[in-house]
Design a protein around this motif. Sequence first.
Motif, PDB file in Angstrom:
ATOM      1  N   GLN A 165      63.613  36.629  79.150  1.00 47.33           N
ATOM      2  CA  GLN A 165      64.095  36.231  80.478  1.00 47.33           C
ATOM      3  C   GLN A 165      62.901  35.760  81.285  1.00 47.33           C
ATOM      4  OE1 GLN A 165      67.239  38.459  82.678  1.00 47.33           O
ATOM      5  NE2 GLN A 165      65.703  38.701  84.290  1.00 47.33           N
ATOM      6  N   LEU A 166      62.872  34.468  81.568  1.00 46.42           N
ATOM      7  CA  LEU A 166      61.750  33.881  82.281  1.00 46.42           C
ATOM      8  C   LEU A 166      61.925  33.939  83.788  1.00 46.42           C
ATOM      9  CD1 LEU A 166      61.349  30.949  79.795  1.00 46.42           C
ATOM     10  CD2 LEU A 166      59.555  32.608  80.305  1.00 46.42           C
ATOM     11  N   TYR A 167      63.188  33.984  84.240  1.00 46.24           N
ATOM     12  CA  TYR A 167      63.450  34.171  85.664  1.00 46.24           C
ATOM     13  C   TYR A 167      64.826  34.820  85.832  1.00 46.24           C
ATOM     14  CZ  TYR A 167      63.529  33.531  90.672  1.00 46.24           C
ATOM     15  OH  TYR A 167      63.566  33.786  92.022  1.00 46.24           O
ATOM     16  N   PRO A 168      64.970  35.798  86.737  1.00 50.40           N
ATOM     17  CA  PRO A 168      63.893  36.499  87.440  1.00 50.40           C
ATOM     18  C   PRO A 168      62.930  37.167  86.447  1.00 50.40           C
ATOM     19  CG  PRO A 168      66.019  37.010  88.432  1.00 50.40           C
ATOM     20  CD  PRO A 168      66.306  36.305  87.145  1.00 50.40           C
ATOM     21  N   PHE A 169      61.651  37.001  86.685  1.00 53.37           N
ATOM     22  CA  PHE A 169      60.670  37.512  85.732  1.00 53.37           C
ATOM     23  C   PHE A 169      60.692  39.040  85.714  1.00 53.37           C
ATOM     24  CE2 PHE A 169      56.525  38.604  84.020  1.00 53.37           C
ATOM     25  CZ  PHE A 169      56.448  37.733  82.941  1.00 53.37           C
ATOM     26  N   PRO A 170      60.756  39.646  84.523  1.00 52.75           N
ATOM     27  CA  PRO A 170      60.847  41.122  84.415  1.00 52.75           C
ATOM     28  C   PRO A 170      59.481  41.785  84.587  1.00 52.75           C
ATOM     29  CG  PRO A 170      60.896  40.133  82.229  1.00 52.75           C
ATOM     30  CD  PRO A 170      60.850  38.990  83.197  1.00 52.75           C
ATOM     31  N   ASN A 171      59.017  41.869  85.812  1.00 49.41           N
ATOM     32  CA  ASN A 171      57.654  42.338  86.087  1.00 49.41           C
ATOM     33  C   ASN A 171      57.378  43.738  85.550  1.00 49.41           C
ATOM     34  OD1 ASN A 171      56.338  40.198  87.912  1.00 49.41           O
ATOM     35  ND2 ASN A 171      58.325  40.485  88.876  1.00 49.41           N
ATOM     36  N   GLU A 172      58.302  44.666  85.799  1.00 50.09           N
ATOM     37  CA  GLU A 172      58.064  46.050  85.374  1.00 50.09           C
ATOM     38  C   GLU A 172      58.034  46.162  83.858  1.00 50.09           C
ATOM     39  OE1 GLU A 172      60.691  48.791  87.219  1.00 50.09           O
ATOM     40  OE2 GLU A 172      60.194  48.154  89.261  1.00 50.09           O
ATOM     41  N   CYS A 173      58.981  45.505  83.188  1.00 50.74           N
ATOM     42  CA  CYS A 173      58.992  45.527  81.721  1.00 50.74           C
ATOM     43  C   CYS A 173      57.724  44.907  81.165  1.00 50.74           C
ATOM     44  CB  CYS A 173      60.203  44.765  81.177  1.00 50.74           C
ATOM     45  SG  CYS A 173      61.794  45.501  81.564  1.00 50.74           S
ATOM     46  N   PHE A 174      57.273  43.830  81.776  1.00 51.04           N
ATOM     47  CA  PHE A 174      56.067  43.141  81.317  1.00 51.04           C
ATOM     48  C   PHE A 174      54.840  44.044  81.462  1.00 51.04           C
ATOM     49  CE2 PHE A 174      52.476  40.186  81.970  1.00 51.04           C
ATOM     50  CZ  PHE A 174      52.552  39.477  80.770  1.00 51.04           C
ATOM     51  N   LYS A 175      54.740  44.715  82.598  1.00 53.37           N
ATOM     52  CA  LYS A 175      53.597  45.614  82.809  1.00 53.37           C
ATOM     53  C   LYS A 175      53.604  46.753  81.799  1.00 53.37           C
ATOM     54  CE  LYS A 175      51.059  48.169  86.316  1.00 53.37           C
ATOM     55  NZ  LYS A 175      50.655  49.231  85.354  1.00 53.37           N
ATOM     56  N   ASP A 176      54.795  47.284  81.517  1.00 50.13           N
ATOM     57  CA  ASP A 176      54.900  48.356  80.524  1.00 50.13           C
ATOM     58  C   ASP A 176      54.406  47.880  79.159  1.00 50.13           C
ATOM     59  OD1 ASP A 176      55.925  50.055  82.422  1.00 50.13           O
ATOM     60  OD2 ASP A 176      58.020  49.748  81.840  1.00 50.13           O
ATOM     61  N   GLU A 177      54.736  46.649  78.799  1.00 51.01           N
ATOM     62  CA  GLU A 177      54.288  46.098  77.513  1.00 51.01           C
ATOM     63  C   GLU A 177      52.773  45.938  77.488  1.00 51.01           C
ATOM     64  OE1 GLU A 177      55.761  45.408  74.599  1.00 51.01           O
ATOM     65  OE2 GLU A 177      57.562  46.342  75.398  1.00 51.01           O
ATOM     66  N   ILE A 178      52.223  45.385  78.533  1.00 44.14           N
ATOM     67  CA  ILE A 178      50.778  45.160  78.594  1.00 44.14           C
ATOM     68  C   ILE A 178      50.021  46.484  78.488  1.00 44.14           C
ATOM     69  CG2 ILE A 178      48.885  44.309  80.036  1.00 44.14           C
ATOM     70  CD1 ILE A 178      50.626  42.119  78.808  1.00 44.14           C
ATOM     71  N   LEU A 190      67.699  42.546  76.335  1.00 43.06           N
ATOM     72  CA  LEU A 190      66.315  42.938  76.572  1.00 43.06           C
ATOM     73  C   LEU A 190      65.556  41.775  77.199  1.00 43.06           C
ATOM     74  CD1 LEU A 190      65.601  44.656  73.126  1.00 43.06           C
ATOM     75  CD2 LEU A 190      66.235  45.773  75.276  1.00 43.06           C
ATOM     76  N   PRO A 191      65.093  41.902  78.449  1.00 49.04           N
ATOM     77  CA  PRO A 191      64.326  40.819  79.065  1.00 49.04           C
ATOM     78  C   PRO A 191      63.032  40.516  78.316  1.00 49.04           C
ATOM     79  CG  PRO A 191      65.060  42.399  80.705  1.00 49.04           C
ATOM     80  CD  PRO A 191      65.320  43.015  79.369  1.00 49.04           C
ATOM     81  N   ILE A 192      62.478  41.555  77.672  1.00 45.99           N
ATOM     82  CA  ILE A 192      61.282  41.401  76.855  1.00 45.99           C
ATOM     83  C   ILE A 192      61.496  42.168  75.560  1.00 45.99           C
ATOM     84  CG2 ILE A 192      58.843  42.017  76.629  1.00 45.99           C
ATOM     85  CD1 ILE A 192      58.475  41.460  79.556  1.00 45.99           C
ATOM     86  N   ILE A 193      61.122  41.562  74.431  1.00 49.09           N
ATOM     87  CA  ILE A 193      61.217  42.239  73.140  1.00 49.09           C
ATOM     88  C   ILE A 193      59.806  42.587  72.675  1.00 49.09           C
ATOM     89  CG2 ILE A 193      61.932  42.092  70.735  1.00 49.09           C
ATOM     90  CD1 ILE A 193      64.158  40.278  71.524  1.00 49.09           C
ATOM     91  N   SER A 194      59.599  43.858  72.391  1.00 41.91           N
ATOM     92  CA  SER A 194      58.282  44.356  71.993  1.00 41.91           C
ATOM     93  C   SER A 194      57.921  43.907  70.586  1.00 41.91           C
ATOM     94  CB  SER A 194      58.271  45.885  72.057  1.00 41.91           C
ATOM     95  OG  SER A 194      58.694  46.366  73.307  1.00 41.91           O
ATOM     96  N   GLU A 195      56.683  44.166  70.225  1.00 41.60           N
ATOM     97  CA  GLU A 195      56.225  43.952  68.852  1.00 41.60           C
ATOM     98  C   GLU A 195      57.140  44.712  67.889  1.00 41.60           C
ATOM     99  OE1 GLU A 195      54.833  43.072  65.549  1.00 41.60           O
ATOM    100  OE2 GLU A 195      53.623  42.243  67.193  1.00 41.60           O
ATOM    101  N   ILE A 196      57.577  44.054  66.813  1.00 42.04           N
ATOM    102  CA  ILE A 196      58.537  44.675  65.893  1.00 42.04           C
ATOM    103  C   ILE A 196      57.893  45.244  64.634  1.00 42.04           C
ATOM    104  CG2 ILE A 196      60.398  43.188  66.715  1.00 42.04           C
ATOM    105  CD1 ILE A 196      60.170  41.662  64.033  1.00 42.04           C
ATOM    106  N   ASP A 197      56.674  44.813  64.300  1.00 45.36           N
ATOM    107  CA  ASP A 197      56.013  45.317  63.099  1.00 45.36           C
ATOM    108  C   ASP A 197      55.244  46.602  63.405  1.00 45.36           C
ATOM    109  OD1 ASP A 197      57.026  43.271  61.619  1.00 45.36           O
ATOM    110  OD2 ASP A 197      55.171  42.118  61.467  1.00 45.36           O
ATOM    111  N   ASP A 198      54.901  47.320  62.360  1.00 38.95           N
ATOM    112  CA  ASP A 198      54.189  48.599  62.498  1.00 38.95           C
ATOM    113  C   ASP A 198      52.697  48.326  62.683  1.00 38.95           C
ATOM    114  OD1 ASP A 198      53.595  51.254  62.590  1.00 38.95           O
ATOM    115  OD2 ASP A 198      53.661  51.553  60.409  1.00 38.95           O
ATOM    116  N   ILE A 199      52.325  47.971  63.908  1.00 37.28           N
ATOM    117  CA  ILE A 199      50.938  47.660  64.242  1.00 37.28           C
ATOM    118  C   ILE A 199      50.428  48.678  65.252  1.00 37.28           C
ATOM    119  CG2 ILE A 199      49.482  45.979  65.457  1.00 37.28           C
ATOM    120  CD1 ILE A 199      51.029  43.769  64.133  1.00 37.28           C
ATOM    121  N   ASP A 200      49.263  49.241  64.975  1.00 36.96           N
ATOM    122  CA  ASP A 200      48.665  50.233  65.860  1.00 36.96           C
ATOM    123  C   ASP A 200      48.251  49.557  67.169  1.00 36.96           C
ATOM    124  OD1 ASP A 200      47.155  52.120  67.201  1.00 36.96           O
ATOM    125  OD2 ASP A 200      46.141  52.847  65.390  1.00 36.96           O
ATOM    126  N   PRO A 201      48.868  49.926  68.287  1.00 36.57           N
ATOM    127  CA  PRO A 201      48.538  49.252  69.553  1.00 36.57           C
ATOM    128  C   PRO A 201      47.079  49.414  69.964  1.00 36.57           C
ATOM    129  CG  PRO A 201      49.915  51.193  69.940  1.00 36.57           C
ATOM    130  CD  PRO A 201      49.902  50.964  68.459  1.00 36.57           C
TER     131      PRO A 201
END
Length: 359
Positions: free
Chosen positions: A272-285, A225-236
Amino acid sequence: KVMEDRAKMAQGEIPMDWGFAENMAYATLLVEGYDVRLTGQDIGRGTFSHRHAILLNQQNGDNYIPLKFLSETQGRAQIFNSLLSEAGVLGFEYGYSSTVPDKLVIWEAQFGDFANGAQVVIDQFISSGETKWGKLSGLVMLLPHGFEGQGPEHSSARLERYLQLCADQNIQVCYPTTPAQIFHLLRRQLLRQYRKPLIVMSPKSLLRHKLAVSSLSELTDGGFLPIISEIDDIDPYHVTRLVLCSGKVYYDLLEARREENLNHIAIIRIEQLYPFPNECFKDEIDKYPNVEVVVWCQEEPMNQGAWYQSKHHFFDIIGDNVPIVYAGRVPSAAPAVGSYKTHLNEQKAVVQAALHGHK
């Protein structure tokens, strides 16, 4: 004790640690017919005594390498403890890796800063060989990295140097934080049709951290996983503060947030800092529509680590609507302080700044 625990991990009786998952990456590749080669200072045992790929018979002095005895049709396992001659060894492994595309070739620095002695190989060949000469390499560099209060020269693998060398998709720079991540990262390096050097910020205290564990299902399912999401049960929708980080500092942030019950803060790991996972990052944001501030937290000094070389990715994707701030140590000529007490005070201040802002 190590072998007894690994037997339990294989049965799913206890969560797996880093050493188990890393060895499983090598073992599964070998059983599938691929060759695996590891060299480096104390690579058999592992710098922090986690790998134990070479076992010593204390009665007769013989070495035993379990990875060589998996099946009759397995690939070739080569594991060599090398001299403290980084430029020579790394240069040889780079050349070796360029000739064998279907073999996992790994060099490990005993401490991350040991790569300093091989900087000419990194600059002249590993980072630019493909652009200059069309020479492909899938070499893996495992560089122990993390601020543990043990002084400057055992703290930093100089992450910032590798990120500064990144361009044209030339290398991969990753900072995995779970056993499953290193398992999939090492397998991915050989299995996918993509030959680029892989620079891994490899952990020290996370090798035995109580939270840095994985389940068997995380190995058998999924991938890196280039980016790992929040793992706790937190209301986004309740999240107003978003903390971005890489590496060991994540667990410091996680434990502090849980202790203080700060449910308005989400923590995202960039693995993964490079190549930066732009699409995954945008999905997280996009998961957090009510964020008021985004924080980049790192334990390295401000002029080191990932901040200066990665922040443009954050600004490009997040834009000007939400402020992006830095939480970490102040700039420093040295990688770390030499006092454990000072280190602990600094580390606590880093975490508090990330969660609450600078006082």
